[in-house]
Motif scaffolding. Structure first.
Motif, short mmCIF file in Angstrom:
data_model
loop_
_atom_site.label_atom_id
_atom_site.label_comp_id
_atom_site.label_asym_id
_atom_site.label_seq_id
_atom_site.Cartn_x
_atom_site.Cartn_y
_atom_site.Cartn_z
N VAL A 103 0.72 -1.00 0.02
CA VAL A 103 0.04 -0.08 0.16
C VAL A 103 1.07 1.20 -0.10
O VAL A 103 1.83 1.42 0.85
CB VAL A 103 -1.01 0.01 1.14
CG1 VAL A 103 -1.69 1.49 1.17
CG2 VAL A 103 -1.90 -1.14 1.26
N SER A 104 0.69 1.95 -1.11
CA SER A 104 1.72 3.23 -1.22
C SER A 104 0.89 4.50 -1.53
O SER A 104 0.07 4.65 -1.69
CB SER A 104 2.49 2.94 -2.57
OG SER A 104 3.35 4.00 -2.91
N GLY A 105 1.71 5.50 -0.85
CA GLY A 105 1.28 6.95 -1.12
C GLY A 105 2.00 7.34 -2.47
O GLY A 105 2.52 6.75 -3.39
N PRO A 106 1.41 8.69 -2.90
CA PRO A 106 2.15 9.12 -4.01
C PRO A 106 3.39 9.07 -4.42
O PRO A 106 3.97 9.07 -5.49
CB PRO A 106 1.18 10.43 -4.24
CG PRO A 106 1.11 10.89 -2.85
CD PRO A 106 0.84 9.49 -2.31
N LEU A 122 -2.66 5.30 -2.83
CA LEU A 122 -3.43 6.31 -2.13
C LEU A 122 -3.05 7.71 -2.32
O LEU A 122 -1.68 8.02 -2.49
CB LEU A 122 -3.50 6.20 -0.63
CG LEU A 122 -4.23 5.22 0.37
CD1 LEU A 122 -3.92 3.89 -0.02
CD2 LEU A 122 -4.67 5.48 1.61
N ALA A 123 -4.11 8.63 -2.87
CA ALA A 123 -3.49 9.87 -3.47
C ALA A 123 -3.23 10.76 -2.05
O ALA A 123 -2.66 11.79 -2.48
CB ALA A 123 -4.59 10.29 -4.30
N ARG A 130 -9.41 10.82 -4.77
CA ARG A 130 -8.88 9.86 -5.72
C ARG A 130 -7.78 10.57 -6.51
O ARG A 130 -7.75 11.73 -6.53
CB ARG A 130 -10.03 8.90 -6.57
CG ARG A 130 -10.81 10.10 -7.50
CD ARG A 130 -11.63 9.25 -8.42
NE ARG A 130 -12.69 8.68 -7.62
CZ ARG A 130 -13.65 7.83 -8.20
NH1 ARG A 130 -13.50 7.90 -9.59
NH2 ARG A 130 -14.55 7.54 -7.40
N PHE A 131 -7.00 9.47 -7.45
CA PHE A 131 -6.12 10.37 -8.02
C PHE A 131 -6.82 10.75 -9.39
O PHE A 131 -7.89 10.15 -9.63
CB PHE A 131 -5.07 9.16 -8.55
CG PHE A 131 -3.87 8.59 -7.66
CD1 PHE A 131 -2.75 9.37 -7.61
CD2 PHE A 131 -4.33 7.68 -6.84
CE1 PHE A 131 -1.77 9.18 -6.78
CE2 PHE A 131 -3.39 7.17 -5.95
CZ PHE A 131 -1.99 7.97 -5.76
N PRO A 132 -6.29 11.82 -10.02
CA PRO A 132 -6.96 12.18 -11.28
C PRO A 132 -7.08 11.08 -12.30
O PRO A 132 -7.84 11.06 -12.94
CB PRO A 132 -6.18 13.48 -11.96
CG PRO A 132 -5.45 14.01 -10.33
CD PRO A 132 -5.30 12.85 -9.53
N GLY A 137 -0.61 -0.03 -12.59
CA GLY A 137 -0.20 -1.21 -11.89
C GLY A 137 -0.96 -1.19 -10.45
O GLY A 137 -0.65 -2.01 -9.75
N PHE A 138 -1.73 -0.24 -10.20
CA PHE A 138 -2.41 -0.10 -8.80
C PHE A 138 -3.69 0.25 -8.88
O PHE A 138 -4.09 0.74 -9.70
CB PHE A 138 -1.57 1.25 -8.24
CG PHE A 138 -0.12 1.22 -7.85
CD1 PHE A 138 0.25 0.86 -6.43
CD2 PHE A 138 0.94 1.60 -8.81
CE1 PHE A 138 1.58 0.67 -6.26
CE2 PHE A 138 2.18 1.42 -8.53
CZ PHE A 138 2.70 0.99 -7.34
N ALA A 139 -4.35 -0.29 -7.69
CA ALA A 139 -5.73 0.03 -7.60
C ALA A 139 -5.77 1.25 -6.76
O ALA A 139 -5.11 1.55 -5.77
CB ALA A 139 -6.33 -1.15 -6.71
N ASP A 140 -6.87 2.13 -7.03
CA ASP A 140 -7.08 3.21 -6.35
C ASP A 140 -7.84 3.16 -5.15
O ASP A 140 -9.11 2.85 -5.31
CB ASP A 140 -7.33 4.51 -7.36
CG ASP A 140 -7.51 5.65 -6.62
OD1 ASP A 140 -7.45 6.05 -5.49
OD2 ASP A 140 -7.47 6.82 -7.27
N TYR A 141 -7.11 3.20 -4.06
CA TYR A 141 -7.91 2.85 -2.95
C TYR A 141 -9.41 4.05 -2.91
O TYR A 141 -10.37 3.40 -2.41
CB TYR A 141 -7.03 3.35 -1.57
CG TYR A 141 -7.75 3.39 -0.35
CD1 TYR A 141 -8.01 1.94 0.03
CD2 TYR A 141 -7.92 4.39 0.41
CE1 TYR A 141 -8.61 2.15 1.74
CE2 TYR A 141 -8.38 4.58 1.66
CZ TYR A 141 -8.81 3.26 2.37
OH TYR A 141 -9.46 3.01 3.50
N ALA A 142 -9.17 4.98 -3.21
CA ALA A 142 -10.31 6.10 -3.02
C ALA A 142 -11.39 5.35 -3.93
O ALA A 142 -12.61 5.77 -3.81
CB ALA A 142 -9.99 7.37 -3.30
#
Length: 253
Positions: A103-106, A122-123, A130-132, A137-142
């Motif tokens: 689980v990663s931040g930007p 996570l953005a 969420r990310f714009p 390769g990542f699922a956007d948590y939001a």
């Protein structure tokens, strides 16, 4: 909290039963001006949704290792308690290449790509935005978490004597759920925390001291935390005003 609580998830359940409406985490980011306050009930709902995401969509199982590459943030606290709910080891700042999922931040996406398992990003935008555009390769948590269930039940019981948290390398190493709760209670006593206490923490989450002050000790004491990121960017008189405004009873910074 109850003397029988042996995991962080137990502590949260007890807090929810005792007073779901009281504040648990008040988060400030002094680089953006963000302020978010989560009651015990709201925080527990985020934890339940995240635990469901972890267990169902990401297929995490007790004993799996999750590299948690996030700063001191209210959403990091959610992930820590979600890991405890499922029985996943939260490896704070851990090596993604040796983890089952990350689980990663930007700011740590490149490092997180070393994980061959599931990856979540996570953005860390205000209000959990969420990310714009989701990082490749990542699922956007939001995007993924809102649709998850509001109640969580683990498929397998969580053993309090199994590893729950890894932080600080050889200084602390791994802690079982029971050891974590014991340390948190001891820290709460050392800090003079009691039910209703408000601890302001400006410490990062990359050490046990920061994690304890910024989450576990207030939770174990039946208190709450005012978690501050980028506290060094606060104006000279800002800290004293925050302490007064938030009715802070103890500080760790």
């Amino acid at each position: 909290m109850n003397a029988t609580d042996r995991t962080p998830a137990d502590l949260l359940r007890s807090a929810l039963a005792a007073d779901p409406g009281r504040p648990l985490i008040t988060f400030y980011d002094d680089a953006t001006g963000e302020r978010v306050e989560l009651s015990v009930a709201t925080f527990a709902n985020w934890v339940a949704k995240t635990a469901n995401l972890l267990q169902d969509d990401l297929a995490a199982q007790p004993g799996d290792r999750l590299a948690l590459l996030l700063p001191a943030h209210w959403q990091t606290a959610v992930w820590l308690l979600a890991c405890s709910s499922v029985g996943v080891v939260a490896d704070v700042g851990g090596d993604p290449a040796g983890a089952d999922l990350v689980v990663s931040g930007p700011d740590s996406l490149d490092a997180a790509r070393a994980c061959s398992g599931e990856r979540v990003a996570l953005a860390l935008r205000p209000l959990g935005g969420r990310f714009p555009q989701a990082p490749e390769g990542f699922a956007d948590y939001a995007v993924e978490v809102p649709s998850q269930g509001d109640r969580f039940a683990p498929y397998a019981p969580v053993d309090p004597d199994e590893p729950a948290l890894a932080v600080g390398g050889a200084v602390v190493g791994e802690l079982t759920g029971a050891e974590l709760v014991e340390r948190a209670r001891a820290d709460a006593g050392a800090l003079g925390l009691a039910p209703g206490s408000r601890l302001l923490s400006g410490l990062s989450y990359d050490t046990w001291e920061g994690l304890s002050s910024g989450l576990y000790a207030p939770l174990a004491a039946g208190g709450s935390v005012v978690l501050c990121r980028h506290l060094d960017q606060l104006a000279d008189d800002g800290l004293a005003k925050r302490v007064e405004d938030e009715r802070v009873t103890a500080t760790a910074k």
